[in-house]
Design a protein around this motif. Sequence first.
Motif, PDB file in Angstrom:
ATOM      1  N   TRP A   1       0.833  -1.209   0.000  1.00 19.35           N
ATOM      2  CA  TRP A   1       0.000   0.000   0.000  1.00 19.35           C
ATOM      3  C   TRP A   1       0.869   1.261   0.000  1.00 19.35           C
ATOM      4  CZ3 TRP A   1      -0.598   4.157   3.393  1.00 19.35           C
ATOM      5  CH2 TRP A   1      -1.686   5.009   3.104  1.00 19.35           C
ATOM      6  N   LEU A   2       1.910   1.275   0.856  1.00 20.09           N
ATOM      7  CA  LEU A   2       2.760   2.470   0.940  1.00 20.09           C
ATOM      8  C   LEU A   2       3.512   2.717  -0.357  1.00 20.09           C
ATOM      9  CD1 LEU A   2       4.386   2.806   4.470  1.00 20.09           C
ATOM     10  CD2 LEU A   2       3.253   4.588   3.153  1.00 20.09           C
ATOM     11  N   LEU A   3       4.062   1.656  -0.940  1.00 18.68           N
ATOM     12  CA  LEU A   3       4.804   1.858  -2.185  1.00 18.68           C
ATOM     13  C   LEU A   3       3.879   2.317  -3.308  1.00 18.68           C
ATOM     14  CD1 LEU A   3       7.438  -1.032  -2.196  1.00 18.68           C
ATOM     15  CD2 LEU A   3       7.831   1.398  -1.866  1.00 18.68           C
ATOM     16  N   SER A   4       2.651   1.811  -3.343  1.00 16.06           N
ATOM     17  CA  SER A   4       1.767   2.244  -4.436  1.00 16.06           C
ATOM     18  C   SER A   4       1.225   3.657  -4.217  1.00 16.06           C
ATOM     19  CB  SER A   4       0.632   1.243  -4.661  1.00 16.06           C
ATOM     20  OG  SER A   4      -0.180   1.190  -3.521  1.00 16.06           O
ATOM     21  N   THR A   5       1.074   4.090  -2.930  1.00 13.64           N
ATOM     22  CA  THR A   5       0.589   5.468  -2.716  1.00 13.64           C
ATOM     23  C   THR A   5       1.727   6.481  -2.807  1.00 13.64           C
ATOM     24  OG1 THR A   5       0.712   5.041  -0.344  1.00 13.64           O
ATOM     25  CG2 THR A   5      -1.480   5.037  -1.316  1.00 13.64           C
ATOM     26  N   GLN A   6       2.891   6.138  -2.249  1.00 14.53           N
ATOM     27  CA  GLN A   6       3.996   7.105  -2.254  1.00 14.53           C
ATOM     28  C   GLN A   6       4.714   7.151  -3.609  1.00 14.53           C
ATOM     29  OE1 GLN A   6       2.886   8.527   0.264  1.00 14.53           O
ATOM     30  NE2 GLN A   6       4.430   8.536   1.854  1.00 14.53           N
ATOM     31  N   ILE A   7       4.670   6.049  -4.340  1.00 11.97           N
ATOM     32  CA  ILE A   7       5.321   5.999  -5.669  1.00 11.97           C
ATOM     33  C   ILE A   7       4.211   5.707  -6.688  1.00 11.97           C
ATOM     34  CG2 ILE A   7       7.294   5.037  -6.961  1.00 11.97           C
ATOM     35  CD1 ILE A   7       8.137   6.015  -4.202  1.00 11.97           C
ATOM     36  N   SER A   8       3.307   6.636  -6.858  1.00 15.27           N
ATOM     37  CA  SER A   8       2.129   6.336  -7.679  1.00 15.27           C
ATOM     38  C   SER A   8       2.397   6.570  -9.162  1.00 15.27           C
ATOM     39  CB  SER A   8       0.941   7.203  -7.228  1.00 15.27           C
ATOM     40  OG  SER A   8       0.988   8.449  -7.875  1.00 15.27           O
ATOM     41  N   LYS A   9       1.642   5.883 -10.006  1.00 12.47           N
ATOM     42  CA  LYS A   9       1.826   6.033 -11.459  1.00 12.47           C
ATOM     43  C   LYS A   9       1.432   7.438 -11.912  1.00 12.47           C
ATOM     44  CE  LYS A   9      -2.720   4.203 -12.737  1.00 12.47           C
ATOM     45  NZ  LYS A   9      -3.454   3.161 -13.450  1.00 12.47           N
ATOM     46  N   TYR A  10       0.578   8.097 -11.131  1.00  7.57           N
ATOM     47  CA  TYR A  10       0.191   9.465 -11.510  1.00  7.57           C
ATOM     48  C   TYR A  10       1.326  10.442 -11.229  1.00  7.57           C
ATOM     49  CZ  TYR A  10      -4.360   7.320 -11.748  1.00  7.57           C
ATOM     50  OH  TYR A  10      -5.396   6.495 -12.069  1.00  7.57           O
ATOM     51  N   ARG A  11       2.145  10.106 -10.253  1.00  9.96           N
ATOM     52  CA  ARG A  11       3.275  10.985  -9.914  1.00  9.96           C
ATOM     53  C   ARG A  11       4.442  10.774 -10.868  1.00  9.96           C
ATOM     54  NH1 ARG A  11       4.201  13.961  -5.419  1.00  9.96           N
ATOM     55  NH2 ARG A  11       6.363  14.458  -4.938  1.00  9.96           N
ATOM     56  N   PHE A  12       4.674   9.511 -11.272  1.00  8.77           N
ATOM     57  CA  PHE A  12       5.894   9.179 -12.016  1.00  8.77           C
ATOM     58  C   PHE A  12       5.653   8.572 -13.394  1.00  8.77           C
ATOM     59  CE2 PHE A  12       7.053   8.819  -7.483  1.00  8.77           C
ATOM     60  CZ  PHE A  12       8.089   9.734  -7.435  1.00  8.77           C
ATOM     61  N   GLY A  13       4.375   8.309 -13.730  1.00 10.21           N
ATOM     62  CA  GLY A  13       4.123   7.534 -14.948  1.00 10.21           C
ATOM     63  C   GLY A  13       4.273   6.052 -14.650  1.00 10.21           C
ATOM     64  N   GLU A  14       3.558   5.247 -15.395  1.00  3.47           N
ATOM     65  CA  GLU A  14       3.494   3.799 -15.137  1.00  3.47           C
ATOM     66  C   GLU A  14       4.877   3.157 -15.105  1.00  3.47           C
ATOM     67  OE1 GLU A  14       1.201   0.945 -14.018  1.00  3.47           O
ATOM     68  OE2 GLU A  14      -0.060   2.076 -15.413  1.00  3.47           O
ATOM     69  N   THR A  15       5.696   3.441 -16.120  1.00  3.93           N
ATOM     70  CA  THR A  15       6.983   2.739 -16.266  1.00  3.93           C
ATOM     71  C   THR A  15       7.936   3.068 -15.129  1.00  3.93           C
ATOM     72  OG1 THR A  15       6.711   2.936 -18.650  1.00  3.93           O
ATOM     73  CG2 THR A  15       8.902   2.314 -17.863  1.00  3.93           C
ATOM     74  N   PHE A  16       8.138   4.383 -14.896  1.00  5.86           N
ATOM     75  CA  PHE A  16       9.126   4.778 -13.886  1.00  5.86           C
ATOM     76  C   PHE A  16       8.647   4.409 -12.486  1.00  5.86           C
ATOM     77  CE2 PHE A  16      11.798   7.916 -11.509  1.00  5.86           C
ATOM     78  CZ  PHE A  16      13.025   7.371 -11.891  1.00  5.86           C
ATOM     79  N   ALA A  17       7.358   4.571 -12.215  1.00 10.67           N
ATOM     80  CA  ALA A  17       6.818   4.201 -10.894  1.00 10.67           C
ATOM     81  C   ALA A  17       7.103   2.724 -10.622  1.00 10.67           C
ATOM     82  CB  ALA A  17       5.317   4.474 -10.836  1.00 10.67           C
ATOM     83  N   ASN A  18       6.881   1.909 -11.638  1.00 15.71           N
ATOM     84  CA  ASN A  18       7.092   0.473 -11.490  1.00 15.71           C
ATOM     85  C   ASN A  18       8.572   0.165 -11.225  1.00 15.71           C
ATOM     86  OD1 ASN A  18       5.865  -2.112 -11.488  1.00 15.71           O
ATOM     87  ND2 ASN A  18       6.851  -2.529 -13.447  1.00 15.71           N
ATOM     88  N   ASP A  19       9.465   0.845 -11.953  1.00 19.18           N
ATOM     89  CA  ASP A  19      10.904   0.619 -11.767  1.00 19.18           C
ATOM     90  C   ASP A  19      11.361   1.047 -10.373  1.00 19.18           C
ATOM     91  OD1 ASP A  19      11.086  -0.392 -14.307  1.00 19.18           O
ATOM     92  OD2 ASP A  19      11.825   1.464 -15.221  1.00 19.18           O
ATOM     93  N   VAL A  20      10.874   2.207  -9.935  1.00 23.28           N
ATOM     94  CA  VAL A  20      11.269   2.696  -8.599  1.00 23.28           C
ATOM     95  C   VAL A  20      10.751   1.744  -7.520  1.00 23.28           C
ATOM     96  CG1 VAL A  20      11.054   4.584  -6.915  1.00 23.28           C
ATOM     97  CG2 VAL A  20      11.383   5.121  -9.330  1.00 23.28           C
ATOM     98  N   ARG A  21       9.510   1.284  -7.683  1.00 23.79           N
ATOM     99  CA  ARG A  21       8.932   0.343  -6.692  1.00 23.79           C
ATOM    100  C   ARG A  21       9.722  -0.957  -6.653  1.00 23.79           C
ATOM    101  NH1 ARG A  21       3.512   2.432  -8.092  1.00 23.79           N
ATOM    102  NH2 ARG A  21       3.224   0.741  -9.580  1.00 23.79           N
ATOM    103  N   CYS A  22      10.134  -1.456  -7.832  1.00 25.37           N
ATOM    104  CA  CYS A  22      10.939  -2.696  -7.881  1.00 25.37           C
ATOM    105  C   CYS A  22      12.250  -2.512  -7.116  1.00 25.37           C
ATOM    106  CB  CYS A  22      11.252  -3.088  -9.315  1.00 25.37           C
ATOM    107  SG  CYS A  22       9.838  -3.786 -10.162  1.00 25.37           S
ATOM    108  N   PHE A  23      12.912  -1.378  -7.344  1.00 23.70           N
ATOM    109  CA  PHE A  23      14.179  -1.090  -6.656  1.00 23.70           C
ATOM    110  C   PHE A  23      13.955  -1.010  -5.145  1.00 23.70           C
ATOM    111  CE2 PHE A  23      16.631   2.625  -4.904  1.00 23.70           C
ATOM    112  CZ  PHE A  23      17.805   1.928  -4.656  1.00 23.70           C
ATOM    113  N   LEU A  24      12.920  -0.271  -4.728  1.00 26.46           N
ATOM    114  CA  LEU A  24      12.689  -0.053  -3.290  1.00 26.46           C
ATOM    115  C   LEU A  24      12.225  -1.316  -2.581  1.00 26.46           C
ATOM    116  CD1 LEU A  24      10.904   3.445  -3.323  1.00 26.46           C
ATOM    117  CD2 LEU A  24      13.282   2.959  -2.731  1.00 26.46           C
TER     118      LEU A  24
END
Length: 406
Positions: A84-107
């Motif tokens: 929940w935290l990763l999807s709200t703090q690193i949201s696709k609306y903030r970063f775009g689908e691709t980058f949000a997904n990459d940042v979430r994978c790293f974190l």
Amino acid sequence: MSNLYVGSEIGQLRRVLVHRPRRALTHLTPSNCHDLLFDDVLAVEDAGKEHDIFVNTLKSQGVEVLLLTDLLADTLGVAEAKEWLLSTQISKYRFGETFANDVRCFLSDLPNLELAKILTGGLTFGEMPMKSSSMLQSMYGPNDFIIEPLPNHLFTRDTSCWVYGGVSINPMAKTARQRETNHLRAIYRWHPTFAGQDFIKYYGDEEKNYDRSTIEGGDVLVIGRGAVLIGLSERTTAQGVEQLASSLFKHNQAKQVIAIELPKDRSCMHLDTVMTHMREDTFSVYPNVIPNDANCWSLTGDESGKVVTKQQDSYIHTIEKALHVDKLNMITTGGDSFEAEREQWNDANNVLTVSPGVVVGYERNTYTNEKYDKAGITVLPIPSDELGRGRGGARCMSCPIERDGI
């Protein structure tokens, strides 16, 4: 009844939430500090040492101290909370689908404590080793933030505030602080200290646009006997106060909310920077900001949640009636007008009461501390050469979660 209960500002303090920032302060620079709502950059090691003295002072008074980073790390140990935290703090609306997904994978691969430090302390493009196919990565420099640091987490008072048998999880007024609220939502939902406990969430637990109904805990004083005093400040609106008052009445947790209007000014950002409660009949006050004729309203209601508002002639008389005291003792900021203005700026009024008549305050405010001493208030002094630069004192840096009533 749950022991998650705050019955006053002055009863024995039993448990408190604080935050010792480090990573966020290392990311603070003269060019970004104002955007991050800090007036200055702090010496990181010294600020940490001063915070340790603050924590040890609380412990010496029998207070159990919880650290936000530890609570957040424990919360991230719950799979649902982490997702929940990763999807709200690193949201696709903030970063775009691709980058949000990459940042979430790293974190998500990081240890929970390391992840907690990044969520509160920030992450630059240069600190992320992954190469993303998103356009974003090539558009920013290595020192630009993917995740902005949250240095104001230091002021745990604001993001959530416990009022009698429940908590308000506050929608913050400024963008630089809004992500803080999600950390507290996650902790109160999933951390073992809170999950499944019997307490009320009055306000702010849902992720939605609260528009102008903002409220911050520095404006909320639980003065006891079923009364709550709230400042209408730069950050807390009448709309926010009505929302909280309605919920307090609906849950039968408060009898009266007293609202007092403050100038919308950075130097008195919250009510507790100009007024705090030190003993049943004693408050500190900076009269230049809160004159005796400040606008004041009394809000009452019932379990239907309806709020009835009446303007009052005097905030002092309104508080006296609510607390059943004959006459309030208002200790004004010390020194001549120059010294008083300086000491208010350095949070002389922003003391944390640990038990009736015993307060933690910055040692530098000598004129005001002397007045407290003469009035029979014991000041436990802490240094503030660095911490004080963040413009917040001992009350700002503490979120009581368990405290006796009066």
